[in-house]
Design a protein around this motif. Structure first.
Motif, short mmCIF file in Angstrom:
data_model
loop_
_atom_site.label_atom_id
_atom_site.label_comp_id
_atom_site.label_asym_id
_atom_site.label_seq_id
_atom_site.Cartn_x
_atom_site.Cartn_y
_atom_site.Cartn_z
N ASP A 58 0.83 -1.21 0.00
CA ASP A 58 0.00 0.00 0.00
C ASP A 58 0.86 1.26 0.00
OD1 ASP A 58 -2.33 1.50 -0.03
OD2 ASP A 58 -2.95 0.97 1.99
N ARG A 59 1.85 1.32 -0.88
CA ARG A 59 2.74 2.48 -1.04
C ARG A 59 3.32 2.96 0.29
NH1 ARG A 59 0.27 6.74 -5.04
NH2 ARG A 59 -1.40 6.74 -3.53
N LYS B 240 3.21 5.35 8.20
CA LYS B 240 3.86 4.91 6.97
C LYS B 240 5.27 4.43 7.25
CE LYS B 240 4.98 6.36 2.28
NZ LYS B 240 4.91 7.45 1.30
N LYS C 297 -7.50 1.95 4.97
CA LYS C 297 -7.62 0.51 5.18
C LYS C 297 -9.10 0.15 5.33
CE LYS C 297 -3.22 -0.48 5.29
NZ LYS C 297 -2.59 -1.24 4.22
N TRP D 136 2.03 2.67 3.38
CA TRP D 136 1.09 2.95 4.46
C TRP D 136 0.67 1.70 5.19
CZ3 TRP D 136 1.11 7.54 6.22
CH2 TRP D 136 1.50 8.58 5.37
#
Length: 126
Positions: free
Chosen positions: A17-18, A40, A26, A20
């Motif tokens: 999720d890049r 993150k 979420k 995160w």
């Protein structure tokens, strides 16, 4: 098994999720869903930089250097994080950008968790 407990690995989960790990983005039934905070795990190759400044920031942020050399650009100020544990905090209304001067790992905590700040990916997805 308790559905309100999640055990994972930041490096593995961040890749999904890049970076995160926790926030409003979420699924609502995921224990990592939060309207209060975003977390993150950022792994950045040397020269990686944010493609555009965040403007009109509505959150407070804490960015902690885990390893590497990482620069955070703020209006009229540039902050270099170069020792493990160096960190910077900025508040609401402070525009910012960043650049990894060396391969870097940083932990970012932002609050509250609100939509609208994702930079679109090259394929056009935010």
């Amino acid at each position: 098994m308790n559905d309100s407990v999640y055990v994972g690995n930041a490096g593995n989960d961040a890749a999904l999720d890049r970076g995160w790990l926790l926030g409003h983005f979420k699924d609502a039934d995921d224990p990592r869903h939060s309207q209060d905070v975003e977390i993150k795990w950022g792994v950045h190759p040397r020269g990686d930089r944010r493609s555009q400044w965040v403007e009109g920031e509505a959150r407070t942020a804490l960015l902690v250097l885990i390893g590497g050399r990482f620069r955070v650009e703020l209006p009229e100020r540039s902050v270099l994080l170069e020792r493990q544990g160096d960190y910077v905090v900025w508040g609401r209304g402070v525009d910012h950008s960043w650049c990894a001067e060396e391969e870097s790992v940083v932990l970012t905590v932002r609050w509250p968790s609100v939509p609208g700040y994702a930079v679109p990916r090259p394929d056009g997805v935010a």
